[in-house]
Scaffold this motif. Structure first.
Motif, PDB file in Angstrom:
ATOM      1  N   MET A  49       0.802  -1.215   0.000  1.00 37.56           N
ATOM      2  CA  MET A  49       0.000   0.000   0.000  1.00 37.56           C
ATOM      3  C   MET A  49       0.842   1.275   0.000  1.00 37.56           C
ATOM      4  SD  MET A  49      -2.856  -1.165  -0.475  1.00 37.56           S
ATOM      5  CE  MET A  49      -3.525   0.493  -0.596  1.00 37.56           C
ATOM      6  N   ASP A  50       2.087   1.197   0.445  1.00 35.69           N
ATOM      7  CA  ASP A  50       2.912   2.403   0.402  1.00 35.69           C
ATOM      8  C   ASP A  50       3.454   2.658  -1.005  1.00 35.69           C
ATOM      9  OD1 ASP A  50       4.609   0.254   0.315  1.00 35.69           O
ATOM     10  OD2 ASP A  50       5.915   0.921   1.957  1.00 35.69           O
ATOM     11  N   GLU A  51       3.132   1.775  -1.948  1.00 33.11           N
ATOM     12  CA  GLU A  51       3.548   1.964  -3.341  1.00 33.11           C
ATOM     13  C   GLU A  51       2.349   2.147  -4.271  1.00 33.11           C
ATOM     14  OE1 GLU A  51       5.890  -1.392  -4.393  1.00 33.11           O
ATOM     15  OE2 GLU A  51       7.485  -0.965  -2.949  1.00 33.11           O
ATOM     16  N   VAL A  52       1.145   2.193  -3.703  1.00 34.15           N
ATOM     17  CA  VAL A  52      -0.079   2.268  -4.508  1.00 34.15           C
ATOM     18  C   VAL A  52      -0.790   3.583  -4.245  1.00 34.15           C
ATOM     19  CG1 VAL A  52      -2.342   1.232  -4.922  1.00 34.15           C
ATOM     20  CG2 VAL A  52      -0.359  -0.236  -4.525  1.00 34.15           C
ATOM     21  N   GLU A  53      -1.234   4.233  -5.293  1.00 33.45           N
ATOM     22  CA  GLU A  53      -2.041   5.444  -5.169  1.00 33.45           C
ATOM     23  C   GLU A  53      -3.516   5.046  -5.121  1.00 33.45           C
ATOM     24  OE1 GLU A  53      -1.410   8.573  -4.810  1.00 33.45           O
ATOM     25  OE2 GLU A  53       0.781   8.462  -4.887  1.00 33.45           O
ATOM     26  N   VAL A  54      -4.183   5.380  -4.029  1.00 35.07           N
ATOM     27  CA  VAL A  54      -5.601   5.057  -3.893  1.00 35.07           C
ATOM     28  C   VAL A  54      -6.380   6.363  -4.076  1.00 35.07           C
ATOM     29  CG1 VAL A  54      -7.341   3.884  -2.507  1.00 35.07           C
ATOM     30  CG2 VAL A  54      -4.943   3.260  -2.270  1.00 35.07           C
ATOM     31  N   ALA A  55      -6.408   6.825  -5.297  1.00 31.65           N
ATOM     32  CA  ALA A  55      -7.093   8.095  -5.579  1.00 31.65           C
ATOM     33  C   ALA A  55      -8.589   7.952  -5.440  1.00 31.65           C
ATOM     34  CB  ALA A  55      -6.727   8.570  -6.988  1.00 31.65           C
ATOM     35  N   ASP A  56      -9.101   6.820  -5.895  1.00 30.24           N
ATOM     36  CA  ASP A  56     -10.544   6.563  -5.844  1.00 30.24           C
ATOM     37  C   ASP A  56     -10.800   5.545  -4.742  1.00 30.24           C
ATOM     38  OD1 ASP A  56     -13.175   6.020  -6.188  1.00 30.24           O
ATOM     39  OD2 ASP A  56     -13.009   5.230  -8.228  1.00 30.24           O
ATOM     40  N   GLY A  57     -11.379   6.002  -3.633  1.00 28.93           N
ATOM     41  CA  GLY A  57     -11.626   5.102  -2.523  1.00 28.93           C
ATOM     42  C   GLY A  57     -12.984   4.443  -2.567  1.00 28.93           C
ATOM     43  N   SER A  58     -13.599   4.377  -3.733  1.00 26.05           N
ATOM     44  CA  SER A  58     -14.912   3.766  -3.852  1.00 26.05           C
ATOM     45  C   SER A  58     -14.814   2.264  -3.642  1.00 26.05           C
ATOM     46  CB  SER A  58     -15.499   4.041  -5.243  1.00 26.05           C
ATOM     47  OG  SER A  58     -14.730   3.382  -6.236  1.00 26.05           O
ATOM     48  N   PRO A  59     -15.894   1.628  -3.189  1.00 24.66           N
ATOM     49  CA  PRO A  59     -15.880   0.172  -2.989  1.00 24.66           C
ATOM     50  C   PRO A  59     -15.418  -0.597  -4.219  1.00 24.66           C
ATOM     51  CG  PRO A  59     -17.847   1.126  -2.025  1.00 24.66           C
ATOM     52  CD  PRO A  59     -17.168   2.232  -2.770  1.00 24.66           C
ATOM     53  N   GLY A  60     -15.823  -0.127  -5.418  1.00 24.04           N
ATOM     54  CA  GLY A  60     -15.419  -0.830  -6.628  1.00 24.04           C
ATOM     55  C   GLY A  60     -13.923  -0.760  -6.870  1.00 24.04           C
ATOM     56  N   ALA A  61     -13.332   0.416  -6.629  1.00 26.77           N
ATOM     57  CA  ALA A  61     -11.892   0.576  -6.830  1.00 26.77           C
ATOM     58  C   ALA A  61     -11.103  -0.255  -5.819  1.00 26.77           C
ATOM     59  CB  ALA A  61     -11.520   2.050  -6.703  1.00 26.77           C
ATOM     60  N   LEU A  62     -11.549  -0.252  -4.581  1.00 23.91           N
ATOM     61  CA  LEU A  62     -10.862  -1.040  -3.558  1.00 23.91           C
ATOM     62  C   LEU A  62     -10.988  -2.529  -3.845  1.00 23.91           C
ATOM     63  CD1 LEU A  62     -11.924   0.965  -0.371  1.00 23.91           C
ATOM     64  CD2 LEU A  62      -9.697   0.978  -1.510  1.00 23.91           C
ATOM     65  N   ARG A  63     -12.159  -2.930  -4.320  1.00 19.72           N
ATOM     66  CA  ARG A  63     -12.368  -4.339  -4.630  1.00 19.72           C
ATOM     67  C   ARG A  63     -11.446  -4.791  -5.754  1.00 19.72           C
ATOM     68  NH1 ARG A  63     -18.169  -7.101  -6.388  1.00 19.72           N
ATOM     69  NH2 ARG A  63     -17.304  -9.105  -7.028  1.00 19.72           N
ATOM     70  N   SER A  64     -11.214  -3.927  -6.750  1.00 20.22           N
ATOM     71  CA  SER A  64     -10.332  -4.294  -7.853  1.00 20.22           C
ATOM     72  C   SER A  64      -8.895  -4.489  -7.367  1.00 20.22           C
ATOM     73  CB  SER A  64     -10.387  -3.226  -8.949  1.00 20.22           C
ATOM     74  OG  SER A  64      -9.844  -1.998  -8.486  1.00 20.22           O
ATOM     75  N   LEU A  65      -8.476  -3.706  -6.352  1.00 20.21           N
ATOM     76  CA  LEU A  65      -7.144  -3.886  -5.794  1.00 20.21           C
ATOM     77  C   LEU A  65      -6.989  -5.252  -5.134  1.00 20.21           C
ATOM     78  CD1 LEU A  65      -6.461  -0.414  -4.083  1.00 20.21           C
ATOM     79  CD2 LEU A  65      -5.366  -1.310  -6.155  1.00 20.21           C
TER      80      LEU A  65
END
Length: 433
Positions: A49-65
């Protein structure tokens, strides 16, 4: 990391077992203790997670991660706190199938009513710095598990440390990085670690003014180091923050904020009292004993190196107790047990290790083995055994005294673990899980 260079941890087996029944596991512990490396041994994929940009914190974006081969290692999950609930929901979506995620974290976040507890989905595991057995400082000839079963101590453990060797092991610490370095570099590493803890890490636990002073954080850590192994009250710690310093002591409101901060980054780990039974009021009322995650942190913040530590016998006794307590906690975890201490008016016993079945071992910790310390250990251990007998409670499986070094010309046979007068005498270099 190359699998061939991985130093096995006692937590490895417990991690694998937990993944067999729990959808997710959370490995917690101080930064730099090896959580990522240990978690990676049991994972199929990794998300740093310290190497990933989580610009979109929507459930769908988090689920794709999280859509990667299980078990997915999510390293430093607290960088994106919304991931906690995302992992929980994904565990539910997958029908609670075991072994889906491994989360690692070097700090806990303040309580948030929006974040679910994770009960039933995310099983917590604690990883500490390397114990003496894991690092090879101890050969593990005397098993804590065997002591809990009441087995006799009659094994040869021909391994003893000199006072300087023990001081070097204390100052080097059990950090994976420091274990691989020459001693001089290892000492600098631990000092840099303490600097980072006081200047950066505790600020990440909460963005409030109380956490922003690096120097105040260092004063609190110095006070914890000076009082290591003691049941110092908050008031006593507050007064001690001004010891030898041209400042006023912290007040009772400011100090707890820092104590909480060091606990949230897992650098502080107090030991709580033990009673004869789970509902003991005595255990609930007593003050905890103060310890740090690794004894090297206490030496580093006070700038005490191995040679000076040898000269400071009182302080060395305290940090040696911290080393043994760190080891006992790791060995206890491997045996589904926990470590506490016993105290009442007039005497105390340094550690009581009790498993889920109620079997327990009382342990006295003494830096030097000589006639005086041996007699003190025996009297305290036997008095505790007498107290439990008078209360009609289960007797101890074993009474044990753990020593660091031998006094010159005295008890040289202690390099061989043995039982004497009903007490197991164990060099720390022989103690293991």
């Amino acid at each position: 990391m190359d699998a061939g260079s991985y130093l096995p941890r006692l937590l490895d087996g417990k991690l694998r077992d937990t993944l067999r029944y729990s959808p997710a596991v959370v490995i917690e512990g101080p930064r730099g203790c090896g959580k990522t490396t240990t978690g990676s041994q049991a994972s199929s994929s990794m998300l740093a997670m310290d190497e990933v940009e989580v610009a979109d914190g929507s459930p769908g974006a988090l689920r794709s991660l999280l859509d990667q081969a299980p078990p997915l290692l999510v390293d430093e999950w607290q960088v994106a706190p919304a991931l906690w609930n995302a992992v929980r929901r994904e565990c539910d979506r997958r029908g609670g199938a075991p072994g889906q995620f491994i989360l690692t974290g070097s700090s806990t976040l303040p309580d948030n009513p929006i974040r679910h507890s994770g009960a039933g989905r995310l099983a917590p595991l604690r990883l500490r710095t390397f114990s003496s057995y894991e690092s090879g400082t101890s050969n593990g000839a005397v098993s804590l598990g065997a002591l809990l079963r009441g087995e006799p101590v009659d094994t040869v453990a021909d391994l003893a440390l000199s006072r300087l060797e023990l001081a070097e092991a204390i100052c080097r610490g059990g950090w994976p990085a420091s274990l691989r370095m020459p001693l001089k570099q290892a000492l600098r590493y631990v000092e840099s670690y303490v600097d980072a803890m006081c200047g950066i890490d505790i600020r990440r636990t909460a963005d409030t003014p109380a956490y922003r002073s690096t120097e105040t954080a260092r004063l609190v850590l110095r006070s914890l180091a000076r009082n290591i192994g003691t049941a110092a009250s908050v008031s006593a710690l507050a007064r001690d923050t001004a010891a030898g310093e041209p400042i006023s002591p912290l007040n009772r409101k400011t100090l707890p904020a820092f104590l909480d901060a060091f606990e949230r980054v897992f650098l502080r780990e107090d030991c709580w009292p033990w009673g004869f039974q789970p509902v003991s009021k005595q255990a609930m009322r007593a003050t905890p004993k103060r310890f740090l995650a690794d004894p090297s942190a206490a030496a580093a913040v006070l700038r005490v190196g191995p040679h000076r530590l040898v000269e400071e016998s009182d302080f060395m006794g305290g940090v040696f107790e911290a080393l043994v307590m760190r080891d006992l906690r790791a060995y206890a975890d491997a045996n589904d047990a926990e470590v506490r201490f016993y105290a009442e008016s007039g005497f105390e016993v340094d550690a009581v290790v009790e498993d889920r079945d109620g079997r327990w071992v009382a342990v006295e910790i003494k830096l030097t083995c000589n006639d005086i310390t041996l007699d003190k250990a025996k009297r305290a251990l036997k008095l505790l055994a007498q107290r439990t007998q008078e209360a009609g409670k289960r007797p101890p499986s074993k009474l044990a005294a753990v020593f660091g070094v031998n006094a010159p010309g005295e008890h040289t046979a202690l390099r061989i673990a043995r039982e004497e007068d009903g007490i197991a005498l164990v060099p720390v270099a022989a103690l293991g899980p």
